[in-house]
Scaffold this motif. Sequence first.
Motif, PDB file in Angstrom:
ATOM      1  N   VAL A 105      -0.424  -5.568  10.359  1.00  0.00           N
ATOM      2  CA  VAL A 105       0.053  -6.882   9.930  1.00  0.00           C
ATOM      3  C   VAL A 105       1.532  -7.026  10.283  1.00  0.00           C
ATOM      4  O   VAL A 105       2.347  -6.215   9.847  1.00  0.00           O
ATOM      5  CB  VAL A 105      -0.152  -7.065   8.416  1.00  0.00           C
ATOM      6  CG1 VAL A 105       0.395  -8.413   7.957  1.00  0.00           C
ATOM      7  CG2 VAL A 105      -1.629  -6.947   8.067  1.00  0.00           C
ATOM      8  N   LEU A 119      -7.863   0.372   4.720  1.00  0.00           N
ATOM      9  CA  LEU A 119      -6.996  -0.747   4.354  1.00  0.00           C
ATOM     10  C   LEU A 119      -5.533  -0.440   4.674  1.00  0.00           C
ATOM     11  O   LEU A 119      -4.784  -1.333   5.117  1.00  0.00           O
ATOM     12  CB  LEU A 119      -7.159  -1.069   2.867  1.00  0.00           C
ATOM     13  CG  LEU A 119      -8.519  -1.652   2.451  1.00  0.00           C
ATOM     14  CD1 LEU A 119      -8.585  -1.826   0.939  1.00  0.00           C
ATOM     15  CD2 LEU A 119      -8.762  -2.994   3.153  1.00  0.00           C
ATOM     16  N   THR A 142       4.421 -11.437   6.077  1.00  0.00           N
ATOM     17  CA  THR A 142       4.776 -11.118   4.686  1.00  0.00           C
ATOM     18  C   THR A 142       6.222 -11.480   4.338  1.00  0.00           C
ATOM     19  O   THR A 142       6.631 -11.260   3.203  1.00  0.00           O
ATOM     20  CB  THR A 142       4.580  -9.612   4.433  1.00  0.00           C
ATOM     21  OG1 THR A 142       5.417  -8.859   5.339  1.00  0.00           O
ATOM     22  CG2 THR A 142       3.128  -9.225   4.651  1.00  0.00           C
ATOM     23  N   ALA A 171       2.993   2.024   5.905  1.00  0.00           N
ATOM     24  CA  ALA A 171       1.662   2.538   6.253  1.00  0.00           C
ATOM     25  C   ALA A 171       1.768   3.656   7.284  1.00  0.00           C
ATOM     26  O   ALA A 171       1.006   4.626   7.243  1.00  0.00           O
ATOM     27  CB  ALA A 171       0.796   1.396   6.791  1.00  0.00           C
ATOM     28  N   SER A 188      -3.227  -2.554   7.204  1.00  0.00           N
ATOM     29  CA  SER A 188      -1.944  -3.140   6.806  1.00  0.00           C
ATOM     30  C   SER A 188      -0.832  -2.802   7.787  1.00  0.00           C
ATOM     31  O   SER A 188       0.161  -3.530   7.889  1.00  0.00           O
ATOM     32  CB  SER A 188      -1.565  -2.652   5.409  1.00  0.00           C
ATOM     33  OG  SER A 188      -1.269  -1.263   5.419  1.00  0.00           O
ATOM     34  N   TRP A 189      -1.001  -1.694   8.508  1.00  0.00           N
ATOM     35  CA  TRP A 189      -0.008  -1.318   9.519  1.00  0.00           C
ATOM     36  C   TRP A 189       0.019  -2.330  10.665  1.00  0.00           C
ATOM     37  O   TRP A 189       1.040  -2.523  11.335  1.00  0.00           O
ATOM     38  CB  TRP A 189      -0.341   0.083  10.036  1.00  0.00           C
ATOM     39  CG  TRP A 189       0.683   0.671  10.952  1.00  0.00           C
ATOM     40  CD1 TRP A 189       1.992   0.295  11.070  1.00  0.00           C
ATOM     41  CD2 TRP A 189       0.479   1.735  11.875  1.00  0.00           C
ATOM     42  NE1 TRP A 189       2.628   1.068  12.004  1.00  0.00           N
ATOM     43  CE2 TRP A 189       1.721   1.958  12.519  1.00  0.00           C
ATOM     44  CE3 TRP A 189      -0.609   2.524  12.215  1.00  0.00           C
ATOM     45  CZ2 TRP A 189       1.885   2.941  13.485  1.00  0.00           C
ATOM     46  CZ3 TRP A 189      -0.439   3.503  13.173  1.00  0.00           C
ATOM     47  CH2 TRP A 189       0.789   3.706  13.804  1.00  0.00           C
TER      48      TRP A 189
END
Length: 287
Positions: free
Chosen positions: A130, A123, A135, A163, A127-128
């Motif tokens: 995204v 996860l 966000t 991340a 997230s890296w």
Amino acid sequence: MTIKASETSRAAGLVTPKSGRLRRLAIHAMMILLSILSIFPIYWMIVTSLRPENETFSTALWPANPTFENYAFVLTRIPMLEMLVNTTVVAAATAALQVATGLFAAYSLVRWRIRLAGLVHGLIALSWLVPFQVTMIPNYVLASRLGLLDTLTGLVVPNAVAAFAILLLYHAMRSFPTEILEAARIDGAKSWRILWQIVTPNMGAPIASLAIIAFISAWNEYFWPLLLSRKPENSVVQIGLQMFMTQEGNLWGPLMAAAALASLPILVIYLILQRHVIESFMKSGIR
């Protein structure tokens, strides 16, 4: 055996001292050319910042009448010194927080046997990928509700955890000898002491590499300060550069002067820590 020896001597004879010198000269010539291509934009930025307004678009390698009017214009038009201080504070705080949070997260994933450690690692890696644009709206709403708009704290907090920092330190810690950690635990050392007195001092290269990357990334950050800042004195230097780009046209002289001032601290830091920067990247395996 005789045939192989003769073939080896014949192959060795093909590499003559003259051909070796020519090869070295070609390599050095290529490196000099690449160095010139890398340095020339910086040189042209400085030269353009020293040109008077009527020579802005001149192609001469040096201005006929060099002047510091563009620098004086920048310092009087925007709070450039305050922006430089703000940028330094934000970059240093962001780098320090990313190193600290990366150490905590990486140590917990490596040292403690968590049942879903693989899932957590996956996860974090996802997230890296995204992009920040996904966000930025939730971050902006949260910063607004916390009263962090137009503050340096608001610029730092959303980037306090990265991340990339966790993954870099995670893979560095996985290669750390477990025997040393087990010996420290047998001697009665707790996790906090093991992390700060044993693990961290022996991970200087990856920590230094991460700090350098995080500092430069935070220094060059533009989109989030543009979204969060309202007053120039509470903003960073990248927003100051944007003030010289208008719909009527760009003020190239002042823009290059502001860019030179914004680049100066990074260049000075690199020149001072050049050897340490290169060693840290080589030891950590980052290219």
